[in-house]
Design a protein around this motif. Structure first.
Motif, mmCIF file in Angstrom:
data_model
loop_
_atom_site.group_PDB
_atom_site.id
_atom_site.type_symbol
_atom_site.label_atom_id
_atom_site.label_comp_id
_atom_site.label_asym_id
_atom_site.label_seq_id
_atom_site.Cartn_x
_atom_site.Cartn_y
_atom_site.Cartn_z
ATOM 1 N N TYR A 1 -13.828 -1.106 -5.824
ATOM 2 C CA TYR A 1 -14.700 -0.499 -4.724
ATOM 3 C C TYR A 1 -15.899 -1.121 -4.445
ATOM 4 O O TYR A 1 -16.606 -0.827 -3.318
ATOM 5 C CB TYR A 1 -14.535 0.963 -4.965
ATOM 6 C CG TYR A 1 -13.232 1.766 -4.459
ATOM 7 C CD1 TYR A 1 -13.043 2.024 -3.087
ATOM 8 C CD2 TYR A 1 -12.117 2.006 -5.114
ATOM 9 C CE1 TYR A 1 -11.669 2.378 -2.532
ATOM 10 C CE2 TYR A 1 -10.845 2.183 -4.702
ATOM 11 C CZ TYR A 1 -10.929 2.507 -3.414
ATOM 12 O OH TYR A 1 -9.689 3.341 -3.022
ATOM 13 N N THR B 1 -12.988 5.715 5.219
ATOM 14 C CA THR B 1 -11.777 5.654 4.439
ATOM 15 C C THR B 1 -11.897 5.525 3.012
ATOM 16 O O THR B 1 -11.268 6.061 2.179
ATOM 17 C CB THR B 1 -10.674 4.424 4.864
ATOM 18 O OG1 THR B 1 -10.447 4.555 6.462
ATOM 19 C CG2 THR B 1 -9.443 4.522 4.101
ATOM 20 N N CYS B 2 -12.679 4.566 2.607
ATOM 21 C CA CYS B 2 -12.962 4.342 1.229
ATOM 22 C C CYS B 2 -13.586 5.530 0.522
ATOM 23 O O CYS B 2 -13.303 5.640 -0.649
ATOM 24 C CB CYS B 2 -14.091 3.164 1.145
ATOM 25 S SG CYS B 2 -13.272 1.613 1.265
ATOM 26 N N ASP C 1 -5.050 -3.209 -4.499
ATOM 27 C CA ASP C 1 -4.318 -3.451 -3.084
ATOM 28 C C ASP C 1 -5.607 -3.474 -2.194
ATOM 29 O O ASP C 1 -5.460 -4.171 -1.022
ATOM 30 C CB ASP C 1 -3.305 -2.457 -2.986
ATOM 31 C CG ASP C 1 -2.805 -2.515 -1.554
ATOM 32 O OD1 ASP C 1 -2.161 -3.675 -1.371
ATOM 33 O OD2 ASP C 1 -3.089 -1.653 -0.699
ATOM 34 N N ARG C 2 -6.298 -2.571 -1.967
ATOM 35 C CA ARG C 2 -7.249 -2.209 -1.091
ATOM 36 C C ARG C 2 -8.549 -3.413 -1.065
ATOM 37 O O ARG C 2 -8.967 -3.871 -0.134
ATOM 38 C CB ARG C 2 -8.148 -0.985 -1.204
ATOM 39 C CG ARG C 2 -7.270 0.257 -0.667
ATOM 40 C CD ARG C 2 -6.893 0.127 0.793
ATOM 41 N NE ARG C 2 -5.514 -0.743 0.642
ATOM 42 C CZ ARG C 2 -5.173 -1.191 1.779
ATOM 43 N NH1 ARG C 2 -5.972 -1.350 2.931
ATOM 44 N NH2 ARG C 2 -4.086 -1.919 1.969
ATOM 45 N N HIS D 1 -3.399 -11.498 1.423
ATOM 46 C CA HIS D 1 -2.875 -10.142 0.846
ATOM 47 C C HIS D 1 -1.236 -10.249 0.752
ATOM 48 O O HIS D 1 -0.981 -9.842 -0.233
ATOM 49 C CB HIS D 1 -3.101 -9.100 1.644
ATOM 50 C CG HIS D 1 -2.787 -7.855 1.431
ATOM 51 N ND1 HIS D 1 -1.620 -7.115 1.862
ATOM 52 C CD2 HIS D 1 -3.180 -6.799 0.667
ATOM 53 C CE1 HIS D 1 -1.232 -6.028 1.291
ATOM 54 N NE2 HIS D 1 -2.334 -5.777 0.447
ATOM 55 N N THR E 1 -14.058 1.920 8.324
ATOM 56 C CA THR E 1 -13.637 1.365 6.752
ATOM 57 C C THR E 1 -14.253 2.039 5.818
ATOM 58 O O THR E 1 -13.737 2.510 4.839
ATOM 59 C CB THR E 1 -13.815 -0.009 6.733
ATOM 60 O OG1 THR E 1 -13.273 -0.805 7.844
ATOM 61 C CG2 THR E 1 -13.034 -0.572 5.386
ATOM 62 N N THR F 1 -4.298 8.236 6.768
ATOM 63 C CA THR F 1 -4.092 6.937 6.965
ATOM 64 C C THR F 1 -3.069 6.883 8.184
ATOM 65 O O THR F 1 -2.171 7.521 8.652
ATOM 66 C CB THR F 1 -2.878 6.408 5.875
ATOM 67 O OG1 THR F 1 -3.388 6.604 4.440
ATOM 68 C CG2 THR F 1 -2.114 5.069 6.120
ATOM 69 N N TYR G 1 -4.714 10.332 1.213
ATOM 70 C CA TYR G 1 -3.848 9.355 1.534
ATOM 71 C C TYR G 1 -2.892 9.196 2.474
ATOM 72 O O TYR G 1 -2.694 8.215 3.174
ATOM 73 C CB TYR G 1 -3.225 8.814 0.006
ATOM 74 C CG TYR G 1 -4.445 8.237 -0.946
ATOM 75 C CD1 TYR G 1 -4.877 7.218 -0.713
ATOM 76 C CD2 TYR G 1 -4.614 9.321 -1.941
ATOM 77 C CE1 TYR G 1 -5.800 6.698 -1.833
ATOM 78 C CE2 TYR G 1 -5.500 8.711 -2.884
ATOM 79 C CZ TYR G 1 -6.170 7.572 -2.918
ATOM 80 O OH TYR G 1 -7.047 7.179 -3.551
ATOM 81 N N HIS H 1 -10.885 8.007 -0.299
ATOM 82 C CA HIS H 1 -10.119 7.579 -1.469
ATOM 83 C C HIS H 1 -11.072 7.776 -2.929
ATOM 84 O O HIS H 1 -10.575 8.190 -3.775
ATOM 85 C CB HIS H 1 -9.881 6.081 -1.224
ATOM 86 C CG HIS H 1 -8.865 5.636 -0.149
ATOM 87 N ND1 HIS H 1 -8.321 4.484 -0.205
ATOM 88 C CD2 HIS H 1 -8.312 6.707 0.734
ATOM 89 C CE1 HIS H 1 -7.420 4.503 0.968
ATOM 90 N NE2 HIS H 1 -7.644 5.864 1.326
ATOM 91 N N ILE I 1 -15.441 -3.843 -2.429
ATOM 92 C CA ILE I 1 -14.953 -3.602 -1.059
ATOM 93 C C ILE I 1 -16.078 -2.862 -0.170
ATOM 94 O O ILE I 1 -16.256 -3.448 0.990
ATOM 95 C CB ILE I 1 -13.895 -2.125 -1.145
ATOM 96 C CG1 ILE I 1 -12.605 -2.815 -1.735
ATOM 97 C CG2 ILE I 1 -13.578 -1.650 -0.072
ATOM 98 C CD1 ILE I 1 -11.620 -1.772 -2.110
ATOM 99 N N MET J 1 0.749 -1.342 -0.065
ATOM 100 C CA MET J 1 0.092 0.163 -0.158
ATOM 101 C C MET J 1 1.007 1.096 -0.185
ATOM 102 O O MET J 1 0.535 2.325 -0.852
ATOM 103 C CB MET J 1 -0.928 0.057 1.137
ATOM 104 C CG MET J 1 -1.607 1.173 1.401
ATOM 105 S SD MET J 1 -2.551 1.210 3.027
ATOM 106 C CE MET J 1 -3.165 2.909 3.069
#
Length: 315
Positions: free
Chosen positions: A221, A243-244, A124-125, A135, A240, A299, A295, A247, A224, A62
């Protein structure tokens, strides 16, 4: 009777950049937010790179992708803003023909690289949230290096035809670019030849490459978000999800102005030139300013390391 005002050349030695047509009196005022965003982008992205380099616990997929994004976000505004500010502050409008094509290459090449990095970060996410146990085995350091190399080569190769085609067109009548920088379509429109090849190739890049990137990001996404709503506790879901969303805001700030500017140049004729120019600057300046904040600061690991760094300085 000969037309003495007509310039006739195949490859001009220089182009003249107008800046923002119709807003010349406001150049100094426009330069203030531009310069502020550039300073924030430089400081923010350098900070991300330094923190990730110094903190061994951040040496993972990440953060490697985040460092690639930071490097791209250093190059993108740097490719345009020094020349833009020289126009605004010193009325230095001339740019060498080769320098113009080089600037064009850097702008579009690194824009394409950044798009590829967003795809890699979304993947990656996706793996981290939807398949966390695998992962580390899926995104190993060699795999991350190969993804990074693919992103760089893809950007470099896809944009090369822009430059090769722009160099072969004959330019006549005028060498004045109604822009702050050598944007691809702004330069191609000066050619006195059939430039449909450039236009069609540009549309191919937009619809077949960038649109595909947006599709992969959307799929990632979507998966996700589905995984988030299956989390057992409300706090975990909200954390979570927040955060998404941040992004996705960064991704939207990158793609929407860029795609809008590209399509507007090709299909919309009755929009003021200064609006074209300002939109083109937005997609090159705003994302590099926002990305280290979204980001980096959001984070937890980077934020904690940054707070420790400042607390050490205070003591």
């Amino acid at each position: 009777m000969s037309d003495s005002n007509k310039t006739d050349f195949t490859n001009p030695s220089t182009f003249i950049l107008l800046g923002t047509p119709g807003l010349e009196a406001a150049h100094i005022w426009i330069s203030i937010p531009f310069c502020t965003m550039y300073i924030i982008a430089i400081l923010g992205n350098f900070t991300v790179l330094i923190i990730v380099k110094r903190e061994l616990s951040l040496h993972g997929p990440m953060y490697y992708f985040l460092c690639m994004l930071a490097v791209t976000d250093l190059v993108l505004p740097t490719s345009i803003l020094p020349k833009t500010l020289s126009i605004f502050w010193f009325n230095s409008r001339e740019i060498n023909f080769s320098a113009c094509l080089t600037q064009m290459y850097f702008i579009h090449c690194f824009f394409m690289m950044e798009s590829g990095i967003f795809v890699a970060m979304a993947f990656d996410r996706y793996v981290a949230i939807c398949n966390p146990l695998r992962h580390s085995s899926i995104l190993t350091n060699p795999v991350v290096a190969k993804i990074g190399l693919t992103v760089v080569l893809r950007g470099g190769m896809l944009i090369l035809p822009y430059i090769l085609l722009a160099r072969r067109w004959p330019y006549c009548r005028t060498n004045v670019i109604s822009h702050t920088h050598c944007e691809h379509m702004a330069v191609v429109k000066l050619a006195c030849a059939d430039t449909h090849v450039s236009n069609y190739y540009g549309l191919f890049v937009v619809f077949c490459v960038l649109a595909l990137d947006v599709f992969f990001i959307t799929v990632s996404y979507t998966q996700i978000l589905r995984a988030i709503f299956r989390l057992p506790t409300k706090d975990a879901r909200l954390k979570t999800f927040g955060t998404c969303v941040s992004h996705l805001c960064a991704i939207s700030a990158f793609y929407i102005p860029g795609l809008f500017s590209s399509l507007m140049y090709r299909f919309v004729q009755n929009v003021a030139l200064n609006f074209h120019v300002l939109t083109a600057n937005v997609y090159l300046l705003v994302p590099p300013t926002l990305n280290p904040i979204i980001y980096g600061v959001r984070t937890k690991q980077i934020r904690d390391r940054l707070l420790r760094l400042f607390s050490h300085k205070e003591t």
